[in-house]
Design a protein around this motif. Structure first.
Motif, mmCIF file in Angstrom:
data_model
loop_
_atom_site.group_PDB
_atom_site.id
_atom_site.type_symbol
_atom_site.label_atom_id
_atom_site.label_comp_id
_atom_site.label_asym_id
_atom_site.label_seq_id
_atom_site.Cartn_x
_atom_site.Cartn_y
_atom_site.Cartn_z
ATOM 1 N N ARG A 15 -4.364 -2.717 -8.462
ATOM 2 C CA ARG A 15 -2.943 -2.371 -8.583
ATOM 3 C C ARG A 15 -2.233 -3.119 -9.697
ATOM 4 O O ARG A 15 -1.380 -2.540 -10.392
ATOM 5 C CB ARG A 15 -2.222 -2.595 -7.249
ATOM 6 N N ASN A 33 -9.419 -0.182 3.890
ATOM 7 C CA ASN A 33 -10.351 0.381 2.914
ATOM 8 C C ASN A 33 -11.752 0.515 3.487
ATOM 9 O O ASN A 33 -12.501 1.414 3.120
ATOM 10 C CB ASN A 33 -10.381 -0.502 1.663
ATOM 11 N N TYR A 91 -6.950 0.271 -4.780
ATOM 12 C CA TYR A 91 -5.723 -0.516 -4.561
ATOM 13 C C TYR A 91 -5.839 -1.921 -5.128
ATOM 14 O O TYR A 91 -4.850 -2.490 -5.592
ATOM 15 C CB TYR A 91 -5.395 -0.556 -3.069
ATOM 16 N N VAL A 96 0.836 -1.192 0.000
ATOM 17 C CA VAL A 96 0.000 0.000 0.000
ATOM 18 C C VAL A 96 0.875 1.248 0.000
ATOM 19 O O VAL A 96 0.607 2.221 -0.719
ATOM 20 C CB VAL A 96 -0.944 0.002 1.215
ATOM 21 N N ALA A 97 1.937 1.221 0.805
ATOM 22 C CA ALA A 97 2.834 2.376 0.871
ATOM 23 C C ALA A 97 3.476 2.643 -0.487
ATOM 24 O O ALA A 97 3.590 3.804 -0.922
ATOM 25 C CB ALA A 97 3.903 2.147 1.936
ATOM 26 N N TYR A 137 1.303 6.604 -6.847
ATOM 27 C CA TYR A 137 0.088 7.180 -7.422
ATOM 28 C C TYR A 137 -0.566 8.272 -6.582
ATOM 29 O O TYR A 137 -1.547 8.891 -7.024
ATOM 30 C CB TYR A 137 -0.935 6.073 -7.676
ATOM 31 N N GLY A 138 -0.061 8.495 -5.371
ATOM 32 C CA GLY A 138 -0.721 9.429 -4.472
ATOM 33 C C GLY A 138 -0.920 10.815 -5.050
ATOM 34 O O GLY A 138 -1.936 11.484 -4.779
ATOM 35 N N TYR A 185 -4.331 11.602 -7.263
ATOM 36 C CA TYR A 185 -5.709 11.610 -6.778
ATOM 37 C C TYR A 185 -6.355 12.975 -6.993
ATOM 38 O O TYR A 185 -5.737 14.022 -6.810
ATOM 39 C CB TYR A 185 -5.768 11.247 -5.288
ATOM 40 N N LEU A 213 -8.551 8.323 -8.934
ATOM 41 C CA LEU A 213 -7.182 8.354 -9.443
ATOM 42 C C LEU A 213 -7.234 8.733 -10.915
ATOM 43 O O LEU A 213 -8.014 8.156 -11.677
ATOM 44 C CB LEU A 213 -6.552 6.970 -9.279
ATOM 45 N N PHE A 227 2.250 1.788 -3.391
ATOM 46 C CA PHE A 227 1.185 2.250 -4.277
ATOM 47 C C PHE A 227 0.932 3.742 -4.067
ATOM 48 O O PHE A 227 0.808 4.515 -5.025
ATOM 49 C CB PHE A 227 -0.085 1.441 -4.016
ATOM 50 N N GLU A 228 0.861 4.155 -2.805
ATOM 51 C CA GLU A 228 0.603 5.563 -2.510
ATOM 52 C C GLU A 228 1.769 6.440 -2.951
ATOM 53 O O GLU A 228 1.574 7.559 -3.441
ATOM 54 C CB GLU A 228 0.323 5.740 -1.016
ATOM 55 N N ASP A 229 2.999 5.947 -2.781
ATOM 56 C CA ASP A 229 4.161 6.710 -3.236
ATOM 57 C C ASP A 229 4.115 6.932 -4.747
ATOM 58 O O ASP A 229 4.483 7.997 -5.246
ATOM 59 C CB ASP A 229 5.467 5.977 -2.867
#
Length: 340
Positions: A54, A240, A51, A3-4, A10-11, A14, A28, A6-8
């Motif tokens: 992904r 989630n 997520y 998750v981290a 695609y964050g 958003y 996204l 993914f957020e790095d």
């Protein structure tokens, strides 16, 4: 991908948009980088998240496709109204089109969906097909509007007589008052139930028999979980749904309580929907609730250009066989969409 991670990655992509009926959606949006300038719209189901896409997002991002993936109504950073009447397919289809139109795309996007997202995609096809270049359904096929008021007892009786199982028996629980609290208090059991190693057996014994999902959860039963659900994936699913299950369960309640009836009747009086655009169907041979035998007839009536890809997978094909699914979807896009 955690998750981290993914957020790095695609964050920063958003966005939020308030739709024409005043609901805020988070989504996204990664702009297309390839010369073909094609964008893929991803509509998740219950109880999923951005997520969970992904594997697909990473694959098609690397190939330069644009990506639009909303938190569907009731999930994540999107509004979570508790009134089931706000979750009609017609209204949510307009929400999705509002999001797309807010981006002012140069080309029509390709819409892709799974589970309840597939039911919503069917309504998008009915109402707004000309705004899209192509459509892809994973597992759940196109559901044409039904002129008769929805009657779960009648549906289950029909399924029992034709298949031997009340395939949607679990809808009775999902649409009931208090189901959210039962699930939240027994989340580990619910995740086992949604993603069991033996999906046909467990779903046949529990989901397809009225009253059994409540017994499974309240007795804290556990079964071996599918290997594609890692500890990281489990934690992401829990996070989630940290906002609770009441809003997501309204996707069931809206149908079971008849909130779609008037819209369905109005659409059913019109000529049946057909599309000239390419349509893709991921036929999941081990999916007990969305079998190809159920999904294919309506898709064949809908689409003049239908591509069917078969997978030895259960309901969650995009998690279970992501590489195989991505490869088939890739081939379809290149042969049917990019050449158009």
């Amino acid at each position: 991908m955690t998750v981290a991670q993914f957020e790095d990655k695609y964050g920063a992509f958003y966005k939020t948009h308030t739709t024409s009926r005043g609901l805020k959606y988070r989504f996204l949006h990664v702009p297309a980088a390839a010369p073909h300038d094609t964008t893929l719209l991803w509509l998740h189901g219950f109880p999923s998240s951005i997520y969970e896409w992904r594997h697909q997002l990473d694959h098609f991002h690397a190939k330069g496709y644009g990506l639009v993936a909303p938190d569907m109504l009731g999930y994540g950073g999107t509004d979570k109204p508790t009134d089931a009447a706000l979750y009609t397919h017609n209204a949510m289809a307009r929400d999705v089109l509002d999001i797309i139109e807010s981006l002012h795309p140069a080309k029509k996007p390709v819409a892709i969906a799974h589970d309840w997202g597939g039911a919503l995609l069917g309504r998008i096809v009915d109402l707004y097909k000309d705004h899209f270049a192509a459509f892809a359904f994973f597992g759940v096929g196109y559901m044409p509007p039904n002129p008769a008021p929805f009657d779960l007892d009648a549906v289950l009786a029909y399924l029992k007589s034709t298949t031997g199982k009340e395939i949607f028996a679990y809808w009775d629980f999902m649409a009931s008052d208090g189901a959210d609290k039962v699930i939240e208090q027994n989340f580990e059991s619910m995740l086992d139930l949604l993603h069991p190693a033996d999906m046909p057996g467990v779903w046949g014994d529990v989901l397809m028999q009225r009253g059994q999902i409540e017994v499974f959860l309240t007795q804290h039963k556990r079964v071996p979980r599918a290997t594609y659900i890692t500890d990281e994936g489990f934690d992401a699913m829990r996070a989630n749904l940290a906002g609770g299950l009441r809003a997501p369960l309204n996707w069931y309640a809206a149908t079971v309580r008849g909130h779609n009836n008037a819209d369905d009747l109005s659409l059913a009086t019109q000529p049946p929907t057909t599309v000239a655009q390419p349509v893709f169907y991921a036929a999941c041979q081990r999916d007990p609730v969305s079998s190809p035998a159920v999904g294919l007839p309506s898709l064949r009536a809908l689409a003049a250009d239908l591509t069917v890809a078969e997978f030895a997978a259960g309901h969650w094909v995009y998690l279970e066989l992501p590489d195989a699914l991505n490869a088939e979807l890739d081939r379809w896009l290149e042969s049917k969409v990019l050449t158009a």
